[in-house]
Design a protein around this motif. Sequence first.
Motif, PDB file in Angstrom:
ATOM      1  N   GLY A 573       0.814  -1.209   0.000  1.00  0.00           N
ATOM      2  CA  GLY A 573       0.000   0.000   0.000  1.00  0.00           C
ATOM      3  C   GLY A 573       0.846   1.257   0.000  1.00  0.00           C
ATOM      4  O   GLY A 573       0.326   2.368  -0.043  1.00  0.00           O
ATOM      5  N   PHE A 574       2.167   1.093   0.069  1.00  0.00           N
ATOM      6  CA  PHE A 574       3.083   2.229   0.033  1.00  0.00           C
ATOM      7  C   PHE A 574       3.849   2.202  -1.284  1.00  0.00           C
ATOM      8  O   PHE A 574       4.174   1.143  -1.811  1.00  0.00           O
ATOM      9  CB  PHE A 574       4.093   2.160   1.191  1.00  0.00           C
ATOM     10  CG  PHE A 574       3.479   2.317   2.546  1.00  0.00           C
ATOM     11  CD1 PHE A 574       3.338   3.567   3.125  1.00  0.00           C
ATOM     12  CD2 PHE A 574       3.025   1.212   3.242  1.00  0.00           C
ATOM     13  CE1 PHE A 574       2.778   3.711   4.377  1.00  0.00           C
ATOM     14  CE2 PHE A 574       2.452   1.340   4.496  1.00  0.00           C
ATOM     15  CZ  PHE A 574       2.327   2.598   5.063  1.00  0.00           C
ATOM     16  N   GLU A 575       4.130   3.389  -1.800  1.00  0.00           N
ATOM     17  CA  GLU A 575       5.002   3.501  -2.972  1.00  0.00           C
ATOM     18  C   GLU A 575       6.431   3.454  -2.471  1.00  0.00           C
ATOM     19  O   GLU A 575       6.973   4.463  -2.017  1.00  0.00           O
ATOM     20  CB  GLU A 575       4.702   4.808  -3.728  1.00  0.00           C
ATOM     21  CG  GLU A 575       3.391   4.808  -4.488  1.00  0.00           C
ATOM     22  CD  GLU A 575       3.380   3.764  -5.602  1.00  0.00           C
ATOM     23  OE1 GLU A 575       4.429   3.539  -6.227  1.00  0.00           O
ATOM     24  OE2 GLU A 575       2.321   3.150  -5.817  1.00  0.00           O
ATOM     25  N   LEU A 576       7.028   2.294  -2.549  1.00  0.00           N
ATOM     26  CA  LEU A 576       8.352   2.114  -1.960  1.00  0.00           C
ATOM     27  C   LEU A 576       9.356   1.640  -2.996  1.00  0.00           C
ATOM     28  O   LEU A 576       9.026   0.831  -3.860  1.00  0.00           O
ATOM     29  CB  LEU A 576       8.294   1.070  -0.835  1.00  0.00           C
ATOM     30  CG  LEU A 576       7.389   1.385   0.360  1.00  0.00           C
ATOM     31  CD1 LEU A 576       7.324   0.173   1.268  1.00  0.00           C
ATOM     32  CD2 LEU A 576       7.909   2.591   1.121  1.00  0.00           C
ATOM     33  N   PRO A 577      10.589   2.104  -2.876  1.00  0.00           N
ATOM     34  CA  PRO A 577      11.659   1.534  -3.706  1.00  0.00           C
ATOM     35  C   PRO A 577      12.076   0.188  -3.103  1.00  0.00           C
ATOM     36  O   PRO A 577      11.618  -0.196  -2.026  1.00  0.00           O
ATOM     37  CB  PRO A 577      12.784   2.567  -3.577  1.00  0.00           C
ATOM     38  CG  PRO A 577      12.584   3.146  -2.216  1.00  0.00           C
ATOM     39  CD  PRO A 577      11.084   3.165  -1.987  1.00  0.00           C
ATOM     40  N   ILE A 578      12.931  -0.530  -3.801  1.00  0.00           N
ATOM     41  CA  ILE A 578      13.462  -1.790  -3.286  1.00  0.00           C
ATOM     42  C   ILE A 578      14.981  -1.687  -3.272  1.00  0.00           C
ATOM     43  O   ILE A 578      15.605  -1.417  -4.304  1.00  0.00           O
ATOM     44  CB  ILE A 578      13.025  -2.986  -4.157  1.00  0.00           C
ATOM     45  CG1 ILE A 578      11.506  -3.164  -4.086  1.00  0.00           C
ATOM     46  CG2 ILE A 578      13.721  -4.271  -3.710  1.00  0.00           C
ATOM     47  CD1 ILE A 578      10.971  -4.245  -5.014  1.00  0.00           C
ATOM     48  N   VAL A 579      15.568  -1.880  -2.089  1.00  0.00           N
ATOM     49  CA  VAL A 579      17.027  -1.860  -1.936  1.00  0.00           C
ATOM     50  C   VAL A 579      17.431  -3.212  -1.356  1.00  0.00           C
ATOM     51  O   VAL A 579      16.940  -3.609  -0.304  1.00  0.00           O
ATOM     52  CB  VAL A 579      17.489  -0.720  -1.006  1.00  0.00           C
ATOM     53  CG1 VAL A 579      19.014  -0.711  -0.904  1.00  0.00           C
ATOM     54  CG2 VAL A 579      16.967   0.626  -1.490  1.00  0.00           C
ATOM     55  N   ILE A 580      18.320  -3.916  -2.049  1.00  0.00           N
ATOM     56  CA  ILE A 580      18.717  -5.259  -1.598  1.00  0.00           C
ATOM     57  C   ILE A 580      20.237  -5.327  -1.481  1.00  0.00           C
ATOM     58  O   ILE A 580      20.967  -5.065  -2.435  1.00  0.00           O
ATOM     59  CB  ILE A 580      18.241  -6.360  -2.567  1.00  0.00           C
ATOM     60  CG1 ILE A 580      16.764  -6.165  -2.924  1.00  0.00           C
ATOM     61  CG2 ILE A 580      18.440  -7.730  -1.945  1.00  0.00           C
ATOM     62  CD1 ILE A 580      16.249  -7.163  -3.939  1.00  0.00           C
ATOM     63  N   ASP A 581      20.694  -5.695  -0.272  1.00  0.00           N
ATOM     64  CA  ASP A 581      22.125  -5.868  -0.018  1.00  0.00           C
ATOM     65  C   ASP A 581      22.484  -7.336  -0.201  1.00  0.00           C
ATOM     66  O   ASP A 581      21.855  -8.219   0.386  1.00  0.00           O
ATOM     67  CB  ASP A 581      22.438  -5.417   1.413  1.00  0.00           C
ATOM     68  CG  ASP A 581      23.916  -5.555   1.749  1.00  0.00           C
ATOM     69  OD1 ASP A 581      24.733  -5.660   0.815  1.00  0.00           O
ATOM     70  OD2 ASP A 581      24.242  -5.557   2.946  1.00  0.00           O
ATOM     71  N   THR A 582      23.495  -7.608  -1.022  1.00  0.00           N
ATOM     72  CA  THR A 582      23.962  -8.973  -1.312  1.00  0.00           C
ATOM     73  C   THR A 582      22.790  -9.861  -1.732  1.00  0.00           C
ATOM     74  O   THR A 582      22.460 -10.847  -1.064  1.00  0.00           O
ATOM     75  CB  THR A 582      24.669  -9.588  -0.079  1.00  0.00           C
ATOM     76  OG1 THR A 582      25.492  -8.603   0.523  1.00  0.00           O
ATOM     77  CG2 THR A 582      25.523 -10.773  -0.473  1.00  0.00           C
ATOM     78  N   PRO A 583      22.134  -9.536  -2.842  1.00  0.00           N
ATOM     79  CA  PRO A 583      20.919 -10.262  -3.233  1.00  0.00           C
ATOM     80  C   PRO A 583      21.176 -11.656  -3.800  1.00  0.00           C
ATOM     81  O   PRO A 583      20.281 -12.488  -3.815  1.00  0.00           O
ATOM     82  CB  PRO A 583      20.309  -9.359  -4.305  1.00  0.00           C
ATOM     83  CG  PRO A 583      21.489  -8.674  -4.918  1.00  0.00           C
ATOM     84  CD  PRO A 583      22.457  -8.460  -3.791  1.00  0.00           C
ATOM     85  N   LEU A 584      22.394 -11.898  -4.295  1.00  0.00           N
ATOM     86  CA  LEU A 584      22.618 -13.137  -5.041  1.00  0.00           C
ATOM     87  C   LEU A 584      23.470 -14.142  -4.285  1.00  0.00           C
ATOM     88  O   LEU A 584      23.627 -15.281  -4.726  1.00  0.00           O
ATOM     89  CB  LEU A 584      23.264 -12.821  -6.393  1.00  0.00           C
ATOM     90  CG  LEU A 584      22.530 -11.745  -7.216  1.00  0.00           C
ATOM     91  CD1 LEU A 584      23.278 -11.465  -8.497  1.00  0.00           C
ATOM     92  CD2 LEU A 584      21.108 -12.181  -7.512  1.00  0.00           C
TER      93      LEU A 584
END
Length: 651
Positions: A573-584
Amino acid sequence: MILKSLYLKNYRTYKGPEKISFAEGDANVTIIQGNNEVGKTTIMNAITWCLYGVEFYKDGGNEPIYSKSTSYDLEKGDDDLVEVILTMVDSKGKEVKFIRNLEFYKNDIGECRDGASEHGIYVDGKKVSFEDIYLSKHLPMNIREYFLFDGEQLENYFENDNKRNSNIKKSVYKLSHLDLLEKTEKHLNNRISDFQNQLSRLNPLLAKYLKDQTTYNNKIKEIDKKLSKIEVDLEDWHLKISDCRERIKRYGEDPTNLIDRKVKLESQVIKLNDDLDRIENDYTKFLIRNFPKILSISSLINVQVICKDLAEKGYIPARFKKEFLEYLLEEHECVCGADLSEGTDNYVKLKELYDKTDETTNIADTVNLLLGNVNSIISNFPINFKEELVKKLSDIEGLNTRRSELDKEVTDINEKLINIDEDHVKKLQKDILTYEHLIAKNTEEKGKLKERKSKYEEWLENTIKAIKREELKQGKKTDIENSINFCTEAKNEISKIYNDLESDIHAKLQSLTSEEFKKMHWKEEFYQGVTLNKDYNVLIHKEGGDILPNDLSKGGQLVLALSFMTALNSLSGFELPIVIDTPLGRLDEPIKENIGKFLPIYTKNKQVTLLVTSSEYSEGFKKGIRNYVGKEYKLNYIQDNDGITTITNIR
């Protein structure tokens, strides 16, 4: 809201000032590449520190937040500033700046200390008066983990833990605002209670009936929740039993029977060894007790013969000893006083007696004692010694043969179990028994709850009839009654809306997670989808049967968690970015390529920032994600005192 830029000055390893501008528009993926321990996670912490004043991704320790490099350069009495500025753009296109700074200084003895701290939120340059309210509305702290992801922790997101699963469900409800409906329903219950208290002063009997009606409705609802929870648990426990049995089957020949047989055999071997020790000990005692008799029997019999001959000759028991006669002859006088001088008749007679008397008479007492012992030993001689000896040896041989057979069977089983983790199988067997016990216990509880619910329904029906009778007596309803009825109807509608939303959210989250998982996984054709039960426990459908998250490889678990979390982000319900640390993390190349290809498509218009190592940012991953990357940065570590990190803009 989307990220526009991040400004860092004197924040930990970033001496700065450094600035990251985030990608926007069609190519809205930002890549920040850096080796381990260079400062990728520090960027995550900088964002949460700027927003909430807390570093959520800190790995322990009490290192100061200010740049050590800058602190070394300060003179005594000098000060400087830690400053982080996070610039975002809200859904209306307004620029929002979150600013947080911390003063630090070097005192007279050369130690750095924290000073004053300031923070503020500015919308299009205008300071927000009520920052907490603004944050709660646009970026509440409890949803930060749904746009700031720690990839290394995602692998363990679906651990087989009831508390963890409960937290997942609570997170879903918070993100979907279902908790607000729960609070509203609670508030209406309080208002109903207030109105009922007012009515009790006007019509105590009617007020009592209405209170009873509310109580019974709440009890029935409470029981329905418990029954629903039991149904979910029963389904989950049955699934876990199937999973445990499936895991046991993977070892090939049923290890359960093998291990059970091995345990029984080992128990038999222990008992057999005890019996063998007992019999061998008895055999040893038998030999020790009887062999001296056996070895000496001929000598003992010879002693009896000799003693018999001596007795017949009158030497034993002896009337007198030869040495005594010799004494009298030497003394020439009898003990009675008679003369035994040499040549006298008495001397001659005594000398004849002396010559006839055997030397044995001197030891007659000892011989008698010896004869008594010999007779006693011979009288206790084992009658069936040979038969007993043969039987004992036969028993020992039989037990040794049986032990050899059992040892061989155990060895054969061990060879079959050589590639089987016995401790794991035993744990699975124990888990099955635990789940079966829980199923039996909760099935019984389910029956009791249904009986209780039936009683409440009966009481509710009678109470409703009583309310109608009382209202007929009273005539026109009072305003208080109308208020109670209104709140009750509103509560029922909210409950209906809640159930509809809960079902809709569950279906959407399941669909999004399943779709994302199938796309991202490198074996897309192998998996047919993902389902979530009412408690949001995950089940993966694949060829050959269903599996739990723990059955996936570490890479598969990471993809599943990433799929679930990005689905939650979409439903937040929020307009949020996505930030991922060490995703892989430790993913293989095919899955990296798949994530690079499908993550931007799946997240659609959401802005994505990936903090990656050089090994994660592989050619396969680059190939999939290249067209979506708008900004790319490289983190560089420079050894200077305690080291600093600089940021290079690659594109």
